[in-house]
Design a protein around this motif. Structure first.
Motif, mmCIF file in Angstrom:
data_model
loop_
_atom_site.group_PDB
_atom_site.id
_atom_site.type_symbol
_atom_site.label_atom_id
_atom_site.label_comp_id
_atom_site.label_asym_id
_atom_site.label_seq_id
_atom_site.Cartn_x
_atom_site.Cartn_y
_atom_site.Cartn_z
ATOM 1 N N PHE A 1 0.970 -1.612 0.312
ATOM 2 C CA PHE A 1 -0.095 0.177 -0.136
ATOM 3 C C PHE A 1 0.625 1.373 -0.387
ATOM 4 C CE2 PHE A 1 -2.107 -3.096 2.793
ATOM 5 C CZ PHE A 1 -3.341 -3.207 1.813
ATOM 6 N N GLN A 2 0.185 2.750 -0.439
ATOM 7 C CA GLN A 2 0.706 3.361 -0.420
ATOM 8 C C GLN A 2 1.409 4.071 1.807
ATOM 9 O OE1 GLN A 2 -1.510 5.395 -4.231
ATOM 10 N NE2 GLN A 2 -0.261 6.822 -3.637
ATOM 11 N N LYS A 3 1.937 4.600 1.050
ATOM 12 C CA LYS A 3 2.328 5.326 2.863
ATOM 13 C C LYS A 3 1.626 6.310 3.363
ATOM 14 C CE LYS A 3 6.332 5.623 5.668
ATOM 15 N NZ LYS A 3 6.273 4.348 6.261
ATOM 16 N N GLY A 4 1.168 6.385 4.405
ATOM 17 C CA GLY A 4 0.172 8.111 5.507
ATOM 18 C C GLY A 4 1.959 8.743 5.349
ATOM 19 N N GLY A 5 0.879 9.774 5.456
ATOM 20 C CA GLY A 5 1.487 10.888 5.704
ATOM 21 C C GLY A 5 1.321 12.350 4.925
ATOM 22 N N ARG A 6 2.228 13.105 5.470
ATOM 23 C CA ARG A 6 1.944 14.606 3.948
ATOM 24 C C ARG A 6 3.584 14.248 3.083
ATOM 25 N NH1 ARG A 6 0.068 19.411 2.981
ATOM 26 N NH2 ARG A 6 1.596 20.513 2.628
ATOM 27 N N SER A 7 5.094 14.069 4.021
ATOM 28 C CA SER A 7 5.656 13.684 3.454
ATOM 29 C C SER A 7 5.986 12.936 2.345
ATOM 30 C CB SER A 7 7.015 13.351 4.626
ATOM 31 O OG SER A 7 7.030 12.131 5.293
ATOM 32 N N THR A 8 5.324 11.674 2.222
ATOM 33 C CA THR A 8 5.273 10.818 1.455
ATOM 34 C C THR A 8 4.460 11.069 -0.077
ATOM 35 O OG1 THR A 8 5.453 9.148 3.140
ATOM 36 C CG2 THR A 8 4.662 8.363 1.088
ATOM 37 N N GLY A 9 2.991 11.804 0.663
ATOM 38 C CA GLY A 9 2.028 13.109 -0.354
ATOM 39 C C GLY A 9 2.183 13.346 -1.578
ATOM 40 N N ILE B 1 -2.685 11.032 -5.980
ATOM 41 C CA ILE B 1 -2.318 11.641 -4.695
ATOM 42 C C ILE B 1 -3.566 11.006 -3.533
ATOM 43 C CG2 ILE B 1 -0.606 13.307 -5.388
ATOM 44 C CD1 ILE B 1 -2.877 15.125 -6.027
ATOM 45 N N SER B 2 -4.721 10.444 -4.121
ATOM 46 C CA SER B 2 -6.447 10.348 -3.898
ATOM 47 C C SER B 2 -6.075 9.545 -2.843
ATOM 48 C CB SER B 2 -7.612 9.862 -4.616
ATOM 49 O OG SER B 2 -6.398 8.501 -4.934
ATOM 50 N N PRO B 3 -5.044 9.210 -1.729
ATOM 51 C CA PRO B 3 -5.437 8.611 -0.307
ATOM 52 C C PRO B 3 -4.862 10.704 0.216
ATOM 53 C CG PRO B 3 -4.122 7.415 -1.739
ATOM 54 C CD PRO B 3 -4.419 8.212 -2.703
ATOM 55 N N TYR B 4 -3.850 10.331 -0.002
ATOM 56 C CA TYR B 4 -3.648 12.153 0.696
ATOM 57 C C TYR B 4 -4.161 12.711 0.852
ATOM 58 C CZ TYR B 4 0.269 8.881 -0.072
ATOM 59 O OH TYR B 4 1.020 8.117 0.074
ATOM 60 N N PHE C 1 -11.237 -0.056 -0.444
ATOM 61 C CA PHE C 1 -9.941 1.934 -1.863
ATOM 62 C C PHE C 1 -9.541 2.426 -0.409
ATOM 63 C CE2 PHE C 1 -13.897 1.345 -4.577
ATOM 64 C CZ PHE C 1 -13.337 1.268 -5.388
ATOM 65 N N LEU C 2 -7.638 2.102 -0.606
ATOM 66 C CA LEU C 2 -6.974 3.392 0.364
ATOM 67 C C LEU C 2 -7.391 4.327 0.343
ATOM 68 C CD1 LEU C 2 -4.666 2.712 2.447
ATOM 69 C CD2 LEU C 2 -3.244 3.611 0.212
ATOM 70 N N ASP C 3 -8.706 4.838 -0.258
ATOM 71 C CA ASP C 3 -8.894 6.678 -0.691
ATOM 72 C C ASP C 3 -9.966 6.666 -0.692
ATOM 73 O OD1 ASP C 3 -9.754 5.077 -3.066
ATOM 74 O OD2 ASP C 3 -8.509 6.705 -4.152
ATOM 75 N N PHE C 4 -10.132 5.047 0.289
ATOM 76 C CA PHE C 4 -12.075 5.651 0.961
ATOM 77 C C PHE C 4 -12.414 7.645 1.533
ATOM 78 C CE2 PHE C 4 -15.484 5.046 4.399
ATOM 79 C CZ PHE C 4 -16.736 5.149 3.074
#
Length: 490
Positions: A194-202, A234-237, A366-369
């Protein structure tokens, strides 16, 4: 005499960022010491729409925030508690007269929670300041001035994050507070699909998109494999608030001035506006979580088949593109928009299952639910709005057009790897002799189709087109158009 220190609290929800965060910005403007609070709420932790992948993304986002807050000798107070219990506990140590947060267009349980919290604040003489989130307006009866309101929101420069020294509750004081709370474990696996959470990754995703990837955005947006790199990702972010829609929009706007690929950026910016539009629709029609927005479709009855649903969820329908999409989604949490529409169409039209039966599995995957996107889109793809074009996606035509070499199919349905491309698209067309030549047995190595595409498409189309002429459907369609139609600037 009350000797407890006076503080502000910022209740973080789906706005896990420091920059362009109006709740934080307004709290800091008061000059009071501020505590940033995140609650892992049991009502959401136990809700069927959420899954481990969401909570891990949130944990990673909080860890990322804590890294940024080290500069200010502070951290997030992250607790496992409902919001009222958390505030009650904090009031034993602090005088709390003001709480800041963003308005949340969430699911029914968060709507009820917010109503209870509003009553709680009133009874405890607490001022709860709620800010508009990503341009979505609360309390609208129609869209008459909606474009102007959203334009005004987008026109504001993203809010800076520049706290003064010692403006946040210190890390040491927060650690003393933590003794009184049930604390969540913020540890997550280092490597996941999965894409890693957090603003820096976004921000890294956003940077790479605007540096080069966006140039192929319009060419690859519908392709299941190429979209994974040509779309922004960027949808999850945005969904969890690591990035605000406004700051992304501003970056795209400034880049467009000098870019040779203006149309790609315009298409991307248009989708940011549509995101706000759909969440606004859900905000104004909260019953969409459980029932079709067009009440005329409530009379549509479908038989529930656990056999069909299990095959769809696990990618065992016998239609390679559908199965590849579902397996990819289950594994990575991401599908491009067209493929999302396709799997919902297959579920609701070809399998003839109620869209409500797909809500929780898809929301969990969906990670970006984002509720404001999720429910309106499900109903639109199911053909139950009465105002949108009825689209029944053919998975074979789409695989031939958007995955012509069957690269995506063979990647996610490895049982088909040894087949030549035409058979990878339609393995059910293989004769017995061809199956022997490939050492492949249909029904054993890969399932036979669970439904017939043509007959199920015809049944769904005939039923839905007939229902669109129903008196209630027509009346509801007019109501929906009056309430939600706007002069498009997208």
């Amino acid at each position: 005499m009350n000797t407890k220190p006076h503080i502000n609290i910022v209740w973080l929800k789906r706005d896990l960022r420091l920059h362009d965060n109006e709740a934080i910005y307004n709290a800091l403007k008061t000059g009071k010491a501020t505590l940033l609070l995140y609650c892992f709420e049991p009502l959401l932790m136990n809700d069927s729409h959420y899954s481990k992948r969401h909570w891990n993304f949130i944990r990673e986002s909080i860890i990322d925030l804590n890294t940024a807050l080290e500069t200010y000798n502070s951290k997030i107070l992250a607790v496992q508690s409902d919001i009222i219990a958390a505030i009650n506990q904090l009031q034993s140590r602090y005088h709390i007269s003001d709480i800041y947060s963003h308005q949340e267009t969430g699911i029914l349980v968060t709507f009820e929670r917010d109503k209870n919290f509003k009553r709680y604040c009133k009874n405890n003489l607490i001022n709860w300041h709620e800010n508009i989130n990503n341009g979505v307006q609360r309390g609208l009866k129609n869209r008459d001035n909606w474009n102007e309101l959203v334009d005004a929101y987008y026109a504001i420069e993203p809010l800076s994050f520049a706290p003064k020294e010692n403006q946040f509750i210190s890390k040491k004081d927060i650690e003393l507070l933590e003794i009184n709370f049930n604390l969540p474990n913020l540890d997550t696996q280092k490597f996941t699909p999965f894409q890693k959470g957090g603003r820096s990754t976004g921000l890294r995703y956003l940077k790479s998109f605007f540096e080069q990837r966006y140039q192929n955005y319009m060419f690859n947006i519908s392709k299941p494999e190429q979209a994974r790199t040509s779309c922004s990702r960027i949808s999850p972010y945005i969904a969890w608030g690591n990035l605000s829609v406004r700051e992304v929009y501003h970056e795209a706007y400034h880049l467009k001035k000098a870019s040779k690929h203006k149309k790609a950026l315009e298409a991307f910016m248009s989708r940011l506006r549509w995101q706000t539009h759909f969440i606004q629709k859900f905000e104004m029609e909260h019953t969409m979580e459980e029932a079709s927005v067009n009440k005329g479709f409530h009379k549509l009855k479908k038989s529930i088949s656990s056999k069909y649903q299990d095959a769809w969820k696990t990618g065992q329908t016998g239609y390679p593109l559908v199965d590849a999409c579902m397996r990819c989604l289950n594994e990575t949490g991401y599908l491009n928009f067209r493929m999302r529409a396709l799997v919902v169409s297959f579920f609701t039209h070809n399998l003839w299952q109620p869209w409500q039966e797909a809500t929780t599995h898809l929301s969990q995957m969906f990670l970006d639910f984002e509720p404001g996107i999720h429910f309106p889109q499900l109903q639109m793809q199911a053909g139950e709005t009465g105002i949108n074009m009825l689209r029944i996606y053919n998975p074979v035509k789409n695989s031939l057009k958007y995955d012509p070499e069957a690269y995506f199919i063979k990647k996610w349905v490895p049982e088909l790897k040894k087949l030549d491309t035409p058979f990878a698209h339609q393995p059910y067309l293989m004769t017995e002799m061809e199956q022997q030549l490939y050492n492949f047995k249909l029904g054993k190595d890969y399932p036979k189709p669970i439904v017939n595409l043509e007959s199920t498409r015809k049944k769904a189309g005939n039923t839905l087109w007939k229902l669109r002429k129903d008196k209630t459907v027509l009346e509801e369609s007019k109501r929906i158009l009056r309430k939600h139609t706007l002069k498009s600037r997208f």
